[in-house]
Structures are given as structure tokens and as C-alpha cells.
Scaffold this active site. Structure first.
Site, PDB file in Angstrom:
ATOM      1  N   LYS A 160       4.554 144.042  57.224  1.00 57.13           N
ATOM      2  CA  LYS A 160       3.352 144.322  56.406  1.00 57.13           C
ATOM      3  C   LYS A 160       2.186 143.404  56.724  1.00 57.13           C
ATOM      4  CE  LYS A 160       6.252 141.565  54.228  1.00 57.13           C
ATOM      5  NZ  LYS A 160       7.315 141.426  53.269  1.00 57.13           N
ATOM      6  N   GLY A 178      17.848 136.170  51.643  1.00 59.36           N
ATOM      7  CA  GLY A 178      17.084 136.955  52.624  1.00 59.36           C
ATOM      8  C   GLY A 178      15.919 137.719  52.005  1.00 59.36           C
ATOM      9  N   GLU A 184      10.037 135.490  52.762  1.00 56.45           N
ATOM     10  CA  GLU A 184       9.559 135.468  54.151  1.00 56.45           C
ATOM     11  C   GLU A 184      10.050 134.188  54.824  1.00 56.45           C
ATOM     12  OE1 GLU A 184       7.717 138.158  55.446  1.00 56.45           O
ATOM     13  OE2 GLU A 184       8.440 138.907  53.549  1.00 56.45           O
ATOM     14  N   LYS A 206       0.672 144.427  50.622  1.00 58.00           N
ATOM     15  CA  LYS A 206       1.315 145.706  50.299  1.00 58.00           C
ATOM     16  C   LYS A 206       0.346 146.586  49.510  1.00 58.00           C
ATOM     17  CE  LYS A 206       5.883 143.600  50.332  1.00 58.00           C
ATOM     18  NZ  LYS A 206       6.772 142.720  49.548  1.00 58.00           N
ATOM     19  N   GLY A 223      15.393 142.381  50.947  1.00 58.78           N
ATOM     20  CA  GLY A 223      16.797 142.185  51.306  1.00 58.78           C
ATOM     21  C   GLY A 223      17.201 143.049  52.485  1.00 58.78           C
TER      22      GLY A 223
HETATM   23  P1  NAP Z   1      13.618 136.895  59.918  1.00 63.35           P
HETATM   24  O1  NAP Z   1      14.956 136.912  59.269  1.00 63.35           O
HETATM   25  O2  NAP Z   1      12.853 135.636  59.969  1.00 63.35           O
HETATM   26  O3  NAP Z   1      13.817 137.481  61.393  1.00 63.35           O
HETATM   27  C1  NAP Z   1      12.760 137.610  62.285  1.00 63.35           C
HETATM   28  C2  NAP Z   1      13.292 138.025  63.633  1.00 63.35           C
HETATM   29  O4  NAP Z   1      12.198 138.260  64.493  1.00 63.35           O
HETATM   30  C3  NAP Z   1      14.173 136.971  64.306  1.00 63.35           C
HETATM   31  O5  NAP Z   1      15.236 137.595  64.979  1.00 63.35           O
HETATM   32  C4  NAP Z   1      13.224 136.318  65.316  1.00 63.35           C
HETATM   33  O6  NAP Z   1      13.878 135.826  66.489  1.00 63.35           O
HETATM   34  C5  NAP Z   1      12.337 137.471  65.688  1.00 63.35           C
HETATM   35  N1  NAP Z   1      10.991 137.056  66.080  1.00 63.35           N
HETATM   36  C6  NAP Z   1      10.059 136.447  65.320  1.00 63.35           C
HETATM   37  N2  NAP Z   1       8.929 136.285  66.026  1.00 63.35           N
HETATM   38  C7  NAP Z   1       9.157 136.797  67.257  1.00 63.35           C
HETATM   39  C8  NAP Z   1       8.396 136.922  68.436  1.00 63.35           C
HETATM   40  N3  NAP Z   1       7.144 136.455  68.514  1.00 63.35           N
HETATM   41  N4  NAP Z   1       8.939 137.520  69.515  1.00 63.35           N
HETATM   42  C9  NAP Z   1      10.216 137.981  69.472  1.00 63.35           C
HETATM   43  N5  NAP Z   1      11.001 137.907  68.365  1.00 63.35           N
HETATM   44  C10 NAP Z   1      10.471 137.307  67.286  1.00 63.35           C
HETATM   45  O7  NAP Z   1      12.651 137.950  59.212  1.00 63.35           O
HETATM   46  P2  NAP Z   1      13.078 139.249  58.371  1.00 63.35           P
HETATM   47  O8  NAP Z   1      13.316 138.858  56.964  1.00 63.35           O
HETATM   48  O9  NAP Z   1      14.108 139.988  59.098  1.00 63.35           O
HETATM   49  O10 NAP Z   1      11.696 140.044  58.383  1.00 63.35           O
HETATM   50  C11 NAP Z   1      11.273 140.722  59.541  1.00 63.35           C
HETATM   51  C12 NAP Z   1       9.983 141.480  59.218  1.00 63.35           C
HETATM   52  O11 NAP Z   1      10.240 142.409  58.163  1.00 63.35           O
HETATM   53  C13 NAP Z   1       8.856 140.574  58.708  1.00 63.35           C
HETATM   54  O12 NAP Z   1       7.632 141.085  59.181  1.00 63.35           O
HETATM   55  C14 NAP Z   1       8.948 140.716  57.185  1.00 63.35           C
HETATM   56  O13 NAP Z   1       7.723 140.487  56.538  1.00 63.35           O
HETATM   57  C15 NAP Z   1       9.385 142.157  57.053  1.00 63.35           C
HETATM   58  N6  NAP Z   1      10.135 142.483  55.833  1.00 63.35           N
HETATM   59  C16 NAP Z   1      11.166 141.694  55.422  1.00 63.35           C
HETATM   60  C17 NAP Z   1      11.890 142.057  54.293  1.00 63.35           C
HETATM   61  C18 NAP Z   1      13.044 141.234  53.800  1.00 63.35           C
HETATM   62  O14 NAP Z   1      13.555 141.537  52.702  1.00 63.35           O
HETATM   63  N7  NAP Z   1      13.496 140.216  54.508  1.00 63.35           N
HETATM   64  C19 NAP Z   1      11.547 143.213  53.590  1.00 63.35           C
HETATM   65  C20 NAP Z   1      10.480 144.011  54.046  1.00 63.35           C
HETATM   66  C21 NAP Z   1       9.792 143.634  55.177  1.00 63.35           C
HETATM   67  P3  NAP Z   1      14.960 134.638  66.428  1.00 63.35           P
HETATM   68  O15 NAP Z   1      16.151 135.238  65.740  1.00 63.35           O
HETATM   69  O16 NAP Z   1      15.236 134.292  67.842  1.00 63.35           O
HETATM   70  O17 NAP Z   1      14.305 133.543  65.620  1.00 63.35           O
HETATM   71  N1  HSE Z   2       9.376 138.691  51.036  1.00 66.95           N
HETATM   72  C1  HSE Z   2       9.197 140.028  50.607  1.00 66.95           C
HETATM   73  C2  HSE Z   2       9.455 140.126  49.127  1.00 66.95           C
HETATM   74  C3  HSE Z   2      10.123 140.936  51.373  1.00 66.95           C
HETATM   75  O1  HSE Z   2      10.065 139.205  48.581  1.00 66.95           O
HETATM   76  O2  HSE Z   2       9.044 141.112  48.500  1.00 66.95           O
HETATM   77  C4  HSE Z   2       9.879 142.401  51.118  1.00 66.95           C
HETATM   78  O3  HSE Z   2       8.649 142.814  51.650  1.00 66.95           O
END
Ligand code: NAP
Ligand code: HSE
Length: 328
Positions: free
Chosen positions: A104, A186, A189, A204, A302
Site C-alpha cells: 500500500k 506479523g 510493518e 489505505k 497477518g
Molecule cells: P516482511 O515480513 O518484512 O517481508 C518483506 C519481504 O520482502 C522479505 O522477504 C524481504 O527480503 C523482501 N524485500 C524487502 N525489500 C526488498 C527489496 N528491495 N528487494 C527484494 N526483496 C525485498 O513484510 P510483510 O509483512 O510480508 O509485508 C510485505 C508487504 O505487504 C509490505 O508492503 C506490507 O506493507 C504489505 N502488507 C503486509 C501485511 C501484513 O499483515 N504483514 C498486510 C497487508 C499488506 P528478506 O527476507 O531477504 O529480508
Molecule cells: N501493518 C498493517 C496493519 C498490515 O497493521 O494494518 C495490513 O496492511
């Protein structure tokens, strides 16, 4: 049986969730779509990091390995931040890949341009997971707009903030300890500053504004306040008065067609529709001309809720656009 080749950009909470769902549901997907899903490559930042074993899938830190592979049909993007994600997805769209993103931070700013580009290149672009995690708000508003006009959208759009406020109220856990728990689960961010400062909910809200109203207000005109200044004493005093803090993001269009947005903590009473929305749940109230008010509630963050929204986009694309797949 035809195979659909996909790449995952990012293998953290969300990327791993996509991998798990595509594998756990492999047989059902095969039966329902008539296709085998082959996860060809996964892009990460640090190849040396210990992670879930992914036999048969190449782990790379070189985006060009993905973007120069003409066999790949779909790209799931779940990396962090505006760049390099925007550059990667612009190139992916230009090269004719179908794209599904959860990012986002990138999409709030570049979504309108990417969607225009995707339309021009005749590729699919899914972004359900950018807003409210597993809650199907993008799909719902998209469907509503076929017949109706949205007037106002308000709700809880950050799971981490709602989780922290709920923990503080129900268990008397201090802010920092509740945030650590949200990180361990998880929900937060990688850098949780945007969660607790209100910026994540703001982004959002801007994604919803672009979808529902076809435009966004000037970002600097929208007041954004986080939950970072809400103390455990504030929460306890509110409870004594039978009130609850909710972090609410709101956007509405006035009679002149002007957009008004706001993001911040508000105190609400038991009669308010957001009163019972606790924990990591998000809730969105959409008000329209014909339907009236519709409320969607569900997990806003999550691994599985977010990844399931992305896989949902993917399966919808396969179902609707077999011809696009064949010719892409
Ligand atoms: P995360 O657990 O921090 O994982 C990020 C992943 O992306 C890691 O595997 C990291 O590599 C890789 N990465 C980061 N920067 C990179 C780059 N420049 N080049 C290549 N790989 C890169 O994050 P996440 O929670 O999965 O979230 C991922 C995305 O989804 C974010 O944009 C977040 O805002 C969005 N999101 C998250 C959630 C949630 O509940 N977590 C919900 C909705 C949206 P390494 O493993 O090598 O560090
Ligand atoms: N960090 C974000 C939240 C993940 O807590 O809502 C979902 O976008």
C-alpha cells in the site's frame, strides 16, 4: 495439463503466506482451474537468510532474473516501501506480466498510474490486499460502483493500532508491550512507525478514495493523527465512561464534489457501529446513494488473511481471463 508460472517478490509474512496457500490448495486449484500453479522464482533481499524450504523454486536477489523470464505469467509483489517496488512493477506491467500487490505504501501513490498502464498493456492488476488485509473491500466497492455512488467511507484500517488499543483496554498491557506482540504476530510493518502514526491507515484511505471517487484529496490537506499518544490511563478513563478509543479513517464527498478526509483516534460509545470491532480486525462502513450503509468486518493484517486476498485476486484473474493468459 497447462501450467501457470508465478513469481513472488518478497518472502516475509505475506510472501510466505502466498507460497503456503498455493501449495496447501494445489489440488483444489488444479481441479477448479484445470491448471497447475508453478512457483518459479522468489525474490528476496538477503539470499543467505534462513527461511522455509521451497524445493524446485529458485530464490534470487536479482529482479532481472524474474522480469527477463518470458515463461512467468503472474507476479505477486509483497516487498516493502515505495521503491524499488514501483520501478519493478512498472517494468513488469510494461513487459506484460499480470500483477498482484499488497504494497500500500507504493500503491497509494502510484496506484492510479499503474492501473492506467495495466489497462493500456491489457494486463490484470490486483490490489485487494493493500487495504484492510483479508477484508474484500476493493472487490465490494468495485461491484457497488457498477450501479451506485459512494458518498462516504469510514472505518478502522490499521490492524496493529486496533490490536494495541484492544490489548491496552482488555488486558491493561502497556502500549510498547502490545506493539511488540503485534510485531511478533506479523501484523505490524517492518518499521511500525507508519502503523502507530496513522500514516498506514491514511494510505489505505487514499487507495479507497481513488477507487470510490476517482481521485484523492491533496494529501497535505488530510489531518493524520496516530495512536502513539494514547496512554493506558486514557484508555482506562474511557472504559470507566463506557467509551472506547478507535482509530478511524474517513473520507467523504460533499455536494460540490470536494473530498474531505481525516485520520485519527476517536472516542465512541456502545451505539457506534465500530464499538465491537476488536483486536486485529478492521471494519469499513461504506455509505452509498442506493444501498445505504454497508459494513464489512474482518482480519486486517497477518499472514493468511493478507495472502488469501492476493490468491483470491489471482484465482479471479485466472477464471475471468483465460484468454488473456493464453495470449500473454
Ligand atoms: P516482511 O515480513 O518484512 O517481508 C518483506 C519481504 O520482502 C522479505 O522477504 C524481504 O527480503 C523482501 N524485500 C524487502 N525489500 C526488498 C527489496 N528491495 N528487494 C527484494 N526483496 C525485498 O513484510 P510483510 O509483512 O510480508 O509485508 C510485505 C508487504 O505487504 C509490505 O508492503 C506490507 O506493507 C504489505 N502488507 C503486509 C501485511 C501484513 O499483515 N504483514 C498486510 C497487508 C499488506 P528478506 O527476507 O531477504 O529480508
Ligand atoms: N501493518 C498493517 C496493519 C498490515 O497493521 O494494518 C495490513 O496492511
Amino acid at each position: 495439463m497447462p501450467s501457470i508460472k508465478v513469481a513472488l517478490l518478497g518472502f516475509g509474512t505475506v510472501g510466505e503466506g502466498i507460497y503456503r496457500i498455493l501449495n496447501e490448495r494445489k489440488e483444489e486449484i488444479k481441479r477448479e482451474t484445470g491448471c497447475v500453479i508453478d512457483i518459479v522464482s522468489i525474490l528476496v533481499r538477503d539470499k543467505a537468510k534462513e527461511r522455509l524450504a521451497t524445493p524446485g523454486t529458485r530464490i534470487t536477489d536479482d529482479i532481472q532474473e524474474v522480469l527477463s523470464n518470458p515463461d512467468i505469467d503472474f507476479i505477486f509483489e509483497a516487498i516493502v516501501g515505495e521503491e524499488p517496488a514501483y520501478t519493478y512493477l512498472s517494468e513488469a506491467v510494461e513487459k506484460g506480466f499480470h500483477v498482484i500487490t499488497a504494497n500500500k505504501t507504493m500503491f497509494a501513490k502510484h496506484g492510479p498510474a499503474l492501473l492506467k498502464h495495466a489497462k493500456f498493456r491489457r494486463v490484470n492488476f490486483g490490489y485487494e490486499a493493500t487495504t484492510a488485509g483479508g477484508v474484500p473491500i476493493i472487490r465490494t466497492v468495485t461491484n457497488l460502483l457498477l450501479t451506485d455512488r459512494v458518498r462516504r467511507i469510514r472505518g478502522v484500517l490499521n490492524g496493529t493500532s486496533n490490536f494495541i488499543l484492544t490489548k491496552m483496554r482488555n488486558e491493561g498491557i502497556p502500549f510498547k508491550a502490545a506493539l511488540h506482540e503485534a510485531q511478533a504476530l506479523g501484523y505490524a510493518e517492518a518499521d511500525p512507525t507508519d502503523d502507530i502514526s496513522g500514516k498506514d491507515a491514511f494510505r489505505k484511505l487514499m487507495i479507497l478514495s481513488a477507487l470510490a471517487f476517482g481521485s484523492q484529496p491533496n494529501w497535505q490537506d488530510v489531518p493524520v493523527v496516530g495512536i502513539d499518544r494514547v496512554t493506558i490511563e486514557d484508555v482506562s478513563d474511557a472504559s470507566k465512561a463506557k467509551l472506547r478509543y478507535r482509530h478511524v479513517a474517513e473520507i467523504l464527498i460533499d455536494e460540490k464534489g470536494l473530498l474531505h478526509g481525516s485520520v485519527g483516534p476517536v472516542l465512541i460509545g456502545p451505539e457506534h457501529p465500530l464499538y465491537g470491532v476488536d483486536g486485529v480486525n478492521n471494519a469499513i462502513i461504506v455509505e452509498t446513494d442506493y444501498l445505504g450503509a454497508l459494513t464489512l468486518v474482518g482480519p486486517g493484517a497477518g499472514m493468511y488473511p493478507t495472502a488469501s486476498a492476493m490468491v483470491g485476486d489471482f484465482l479471479q484473474m485466472i477464471g475471468k481471463h483465460e484468454k488473456v493468459l493464453v495470449t500473454s
